[in-house]
Structures are given as C-alpha cells and as structure tokens.
Design a protein around this motif. Sequence first.
Motif, PDB file in Angstrom:
ATOM      1  N   LEU A 122       3.584   4.858   7.670  1.00  0.00           N
ATOM      2  CA  LEU A 122       2.304   4.922   8.379  1.00  0.00           C
ATOM      3  C   LEU A 122       1.988   3.636   9.140  1.00  0.00           C
ATOM      4  O   LEU A 122       0.861   3.454   9.584  1.00  0.00           O
ATOM      5  N   GLN A 123       2.983   2.744   9.281  1.00  0.00           N
ATOM      6  CA  GLN A 123       2.745   1.506  10.022  1.00  0.00           C
ATOM      7  C   GLN A 123       2.287   1.789  11.442  1.00  0.00           C
ATOM      8  O   GLN A 123       1.356   1.156  11.958  1.00  0.00           O
ATOM      9  N   ALA A 124       2.939   2.747  12.088  1.00  0.00           N
ATOM     10  CA  ALA A 124       2.607   3.062  13.479  1.00  0.00           C
ATOM     11  C   ALA A 124       1.173   3.564  13.590  1.00  0.00           C
ATOM     12  O   ALA A 124       0.489   3.316  14.591  1.00  0.00           O
ATOM     13  N   LEU A 125       0.691   4.285  12.574  1.00  0.00           N
ATOM     14  CA  LEU A 125      -0.679   4.795  12.599  1.00  0.00           C
ATOM     15  C   LEU A 125      -1.684   3.651  12.609  1.00  0.00           C
ATOM     16  O   LEU A 125      -2.692   3.695  13.334  1.00  0.00           O
ATOM     17  N   THR A 173      -7.324   0.167   0.332  1.00  0.00           N
ATOM     18  CA  THR A 173      -6.482   0.541  -0.814  1.00  0.00           C
ATOM     19  C   THR A 173      -5.404   1.535  -0.418  1.00  0.00           C
ATOM     20  O   THR A 173      -4.628   1.970  -1.271  1.00  0.00           O
ATOM     21  N   SER A 174      -5.359   1.914   0.847  1.00  0.00           N
ATOM     22  CA  SER A 174      -4.316   2.817   1.337  1.00  0.00           C
ATOM     23  C   SER A 174      -4.107   2.556   2.819  1.00  0.00           C
ATOM     24  O   SER A 174      -4.966   1.960   3.488  1.00  0.00           O
ATOM     25  N   MET A 175      -2.983   3.003   3.339  1.00  0.00           N
ATOM     26  CA  MET A 175      -2.700   2.802   4.760  1.00  0.00           C
ATOM     27  C   MET A 175      -3.647   3.633   5.632  1.00  0.00           C
ATOM     28  O   MET A 175      -4.017   3.225   6.733  1.00  0.00           O
ATOM     29  N   GLY A 176      -4.062   4.791   5.145  1.00  0.00           N
ATOM     30  CA  GLY A 176      -5.023   5.596   5.892  1.00  0.00           C
ATOM     31  C   GLY A 176      -6.352   4.882   6.026  1.00  0.00           C
ATOM     32  O   GLY A 176      -6.977   4.879   7.102  1.00  0.00           O
ATOM     33  N   MET A 177      -6.811   4.267   4.932  1.00  0.00           N
ATOM     34  CA  MET A 177      -8.052   3.501   4.970  1.00  0.00           C
ATOM     35  C   MET A 177      -7.905   2.305   5.899  1.00  0.00           C
ATOM     36  O   MET A 177      -8.823   1.988   6.684  1.00  0.00           O
ATOM     37  N   LEU A 178      -6.763   1.629   5.825  1.00  0.00           N
ATOM     38  CA  LEU A 178      -6.533   0.477   6.697  1.00  0.00           C
ATOM     39  C   LEU A 178      -6.546   0.898   8.166  1.00  0.00           C
ATOM     40  O   LEU A 178      -7.108   0.198   9.015  1.00  0.00           O
ATOM     41  N   ALA A 179      -5.941   2.035   8.484  1.00  0.00           N
ATOM     42  CA  ALA A 179      -5.936   2.520   9.867  1.00  0.00           C
ATOM     43  C   ALA A 179      -7.359   2.771  10.358  1.00  0.00           C
ATOM     44  O   ALA A 179      -7.711   2.438  11.500  1.00  0.00           O
ATOM     45  N   LEU A 232       0.812  -1.212   0.000  1.00  0.00           N
ATOM     46  CA  LEU A 232       0.000   0.000   0.000  1.00  0.00           C
ATOM     47  C   LEU A 232       0.851   1.269   0.000  1.00  0.00           C
ATOM     48  O   LEU A 232       0.320   2.367   0.192  1.00  0.00           O
ATOM     49  N   ASN A 233       2.163   1.113  -0.187  1.00  0.00           N
ATOM     50  CA  ASN A 233       3.086   2.256  -0.267  1.00  0.00           C
ATOM     51  C   ASN A 233       2.970   3.166   0.958  1.00  0.00           C
ATOM     52  O   ASN A 233       2.790   4.379   0.838  1.00  0.00           O
TER      53      ASN A 233
END
Length: 637
Positions: free
Chosen positions: A67-70, A117-123, A62-63
């Motif tokens: 943002l892993q910590a988020l 589809t993004s790390m923000g969405m996953l968070a 997800l590039n």
Amino acid sequence: MSTPAPRRLSGKERAQALADAGGHMSRRQINLVIIGLMAAMFLSSLNQTVVGTSIRTIADDLNGQSLQALVTTAFLITSTVSTPIYGKLSDLFGRRPLFIISIAIFLAGSILASFSTSMGMLAAFRAVQGLGAGGLMALPLTVMGDILAQRERAKYQGYFLAVFGISSVIGPLIGGLFAGADEILFLEGWRWVFLINVPVGIGAFIMVLAFLHVPHHAQTKVRIDWGGVATITLAVVPLLIALEFGRDWGWMSGINLTLYGLSLVGLVAFILIERALGDDALLPLKLFRSPTFSMATVLGVLVGFGMFGAMMTFPLYLQLVNGATPTEAGWLMIPMIVGLMASSIISGQIIARTGKYRIFPIGSAMLAGAFFFLTFSTYDKPVIFTMAGMLLAGLGLGQLMQTLTLASQNSVDARDMGVATSASTFFRQIGGTLGVAIIFSVLFSVLPGAIGDSFKNKDLLHDALDAALTPSVAEAENNQPIMQAIYDPILQPLIDQLPPGIDLEDAATRGQIVDQVLERVDELPSGDSGEAGDSLNGDTSFLNGADIALKAPLVNGFANASVVVFWLSAFVVFASFLLSFFLRPAPLREKSAMQEAADARAAEAELESEAAIAAAEAGAFVGPQTGSVPTPEPARR
C-alpha cells in the motif's frame, strides 16, 4: 509623567497602513515576509523528502508494503487538486487567511499521521496533509508577486531554491535518522518523520501571522466556482490514479480506460463551466488568450516532466548502479542542487539588472544536454560522471523554474496574480506526475530485457559465474541474498552433477566449469520472464554489499535501461527548447502587484474626485434639490 507606550497595530491596521503607503514596503518588511514564506516552503519540501526516505520502514512497521503507492497517491491527489483552489480563493479573500489555513491543515495532518496504526489510516491523513501542502506550494510565489516588482523578485528566487535544495539534501538524512531509530521519546522513530513538521510549522505560522500583512480589498461580489472545483477534481483524480497504478494494472486495461474516460469527461465539463463563469471561474480561460501565458504553461508541463523525472531517476540510479545508500544518494545529489541554486541566483541578478529574461529558457537546452550526456552512462563509469550530469541538469533547471513563473505572472493583471501563479504550479505538477509515471513505466518495461541481454554478455557472465562458483565468495554472508535470488537457480543443478571432492577453489577447475556453462548461455533462465530479468522490479536489498562481480550483470542491465529513459527525457526537454523560441515575454513590470493595485485605486479615486468637482461646478446652474434649472415664477397681475 511618562508617555504611554505606542499601541501595537493589529494585522488589519498594518495592512491598511501599507495600502495607504501606496503598497510600498520597507526592505525590513520585505525581508521578514520572505523569511516567513521560506519557512512555509521549507516545511512542504522537507516533508516530501523525509517521507520518501522513510516510507519503506513505515510500511514494514504497519504491515503494508503493497500500500506504499496508496500513501503517495493520496498526498499527490489532494495537493495537486487544491493548488489552483488556493490561488483563486486567495485572490478573493486575501493571501494571509489562506496561508494561515494551509499551514494549520498541514500541521493537523502531520500530527494525525504520526498516530497512524495502519497504512490505510496513514493514507487518509497524508491526504489531509496534501490539502495544506497545496497552499504551501502555491501561495509563497503568489505573495512574492504581490510584494515585489517582477525585476526585483528575480533576485529572491535563489533564496527559495536554496531552501528547496537544503531540504532535498537534509531530508534523506533526517528521514534515515528517524526511520533507523527504534524509539525516540517513547515513540517509534518513524513517527517523528511527521512530528518534525510541528516545530517547523509553528515557526512558519508565527512568522506569517506576525509579518504577512498584504492589503486585500474585498470584492463587492464574491462568487465561488464550486462547479469548477468539482470538475477539476473529476478531471485530475482519475488521471493521477491511472498514472500511479497503471504499470500494475496495465496502461490499456479496463480499469485504466475507465479512469481515462472519467478524466476526459471532467476536463470537458471543466472547460464548459469555466467558459460560462468568465472572470469568476476557478481558472479563467481569458488567461490563455495571452500567448505568453499559454506558452509558459506548455513549457511548464514539459519542464515538470524533465525536472520530476530527473529527481526520481537519479537517486535510484545512484543507489542501484553506484551502490549508494539512501542517505549517501542524498549527499551525492548536492551537485544538482548547487547547479540549480547557482544558475537561479545568477540569472535572477541578470534579470533584475536588465529586466530581460527572453534568453533564459535556453536552460531547457542545458537540461536536454545533461540527459544526452547521461546517455553515455555505463555501470562501470565512476560516480563523478553521474554527478557531472546532475550538475548540468541543475544549471538548466535553475534558469527555467523562475523564468516560467515570472512569464506567467507578468502576463496577467494584479487581480489574477494568485490564480496565474497557482496555475503555473499546477501544470508543472501535472507534467511532473506524467513524467514520473511514463519514465518509470518505460524503465521497468525495458529492464527485464536489458538484464536478460546483460546475462548473455559473456565477459560479464564469466566473471559472475566464476565468483558464484568460488566457495569463499558464494558462502560469504553478504553474498547469500544474491546467491539465493539469482545464482543458485542457475548453478545448483550443475553443481549437483559434479563428482564429489572437486576443488572449486582451484581457478583452473572453475574455469572449465564456467566455459561449459557459457556454451549453454542461451539456455540460462535469465531472459525477459526469468528470475534474473524480473529481479529488480521489487525488493532490491539483495544487492546491498554483494560482490561486484556477482551484481555486475544486474546493475549493467539497470544502467542500460536507464539510458533509454535518459534518451526519452532528452527528447521531451529538447522539445521544450524548440518551443521556447515561440515564447514572447513582455518587458518586466517595474512595480509590484500591490503598488499597481494602489495606483489603480488612486487613479479611480482621482476620476471620482474630478467627476464630483465637475458636478459641483455644474450645480451652480442646478436647483439644490430638484436637479433642474430654476425658472422664475410668472409675475402676478
């Protein structure tokens, strides 16, 4: 004529039948409920280990490595904040509906997360998962307190810890399998990290729906502490964010100080609101009037510090120092899980037979002893040494985890069982979060200096430079990453000055060059601010498969930095051992919370019946409608 099949009782009718039976459950009923509870706990604990193993692969896809910590923090915040809320609401509205809601929310979050589809969405979707996970962590132990007497409950703790242990072992295996697969059934492999929750969750959902019928008697007046919910959120969320990102921002940076201030304001407001609401509070302050509950809470924070700190440090140590893969690290932690399960089962059996548990906080001494044992770690110690330390840590943790929860539950009335159990879990989570943040902050703060000192160890450096100057070693494909990251900046200027045609495969020639380098060891760029000193603060994949001589200075530095962390953990856990002498547990109750509630209602009904009989007897001298003593009418003249 054939007799009609008996009508199947509804869930409410089953709960009422159980209440009519005085809260007594058959062994079969108890076992079926326990299986459902274990399925729910397995769902929560498996999710955390699977996602932890796979997060790096997910971030790559997800590039969003930064943002892993988020993603981690989003889950941590919602699961921690929702834990005491589930406990209080289950006291008000019953365990079953809250349990069903928590599973449903968790499954919804899992399905949504699989389509991110993004790390923000996953968070964001991990935050939804966390809202369900708070109930999955708090309610199983609460239900156990409802259906089992405290002495009997101790016997079942081992089963729950076995579930926790199994998920800890197979989680990394499943996570590695999914993360390593390019595609499974037309979806990227990592998406099954979340979809695997669906069949497990549906199984838990069916078990809870079919067998969890704990009677609940609705209160005539229900008052939800919305102010407490808001202020505990304000107290916890900024603190968790500061702890998670403080190492990057700086612990005393402006943004962290602001977060500390917000957390303090939230804490003060929470205490004031809880004091004003009394029994209706989200976390009634009357619980802390019990010295047993208060001390068990303090010990829970300290034990959480040691438990979560250990569980986060050990896998990292096994991978960096012992060279294990994430999957192998999961297997190597089996001694800790075995120790945890064995000590929990044995201590549970002893508690069930004797009704005494005062001695078992001695487990904190065993856990402190495990950390002290590990302070003798060096990079060249065999992995069996680390496994022995983990076994000792597991033996200590197994005694502590159930004992402190038992003490908390045993110190409150049946009506407060949910809030007391969730509070115990909540404070243990807070202690664990503090432990992880402090331990990792200390670890990565001392690591550059430890690696710098390691590069000034002439024995280690001699072997490392000799290997780096050997063409067959330096040019090997598996050594290219570590050569480029560490040794090329050190040696390339020197190699450029060598006369052409020099044979570096000759050991004597290399020895002369290495001796020249060692004479200028203080000038090597390996101190606190050098590339080598900071090399393990980020991507450490260059160590994978590298020659042992090349990576020895680095892993030695990490081992030495880990020793500092082991000392810190030993001191904190030893403090809990000293405080455990002030724990004054009352004898364990012989009846479950359901039975106590049924007895209380029976006693109340008996008093009402006696009052009615007394009123009826007194009614012989009372007019049937007037409520006054009848008087004869005066005689007419």
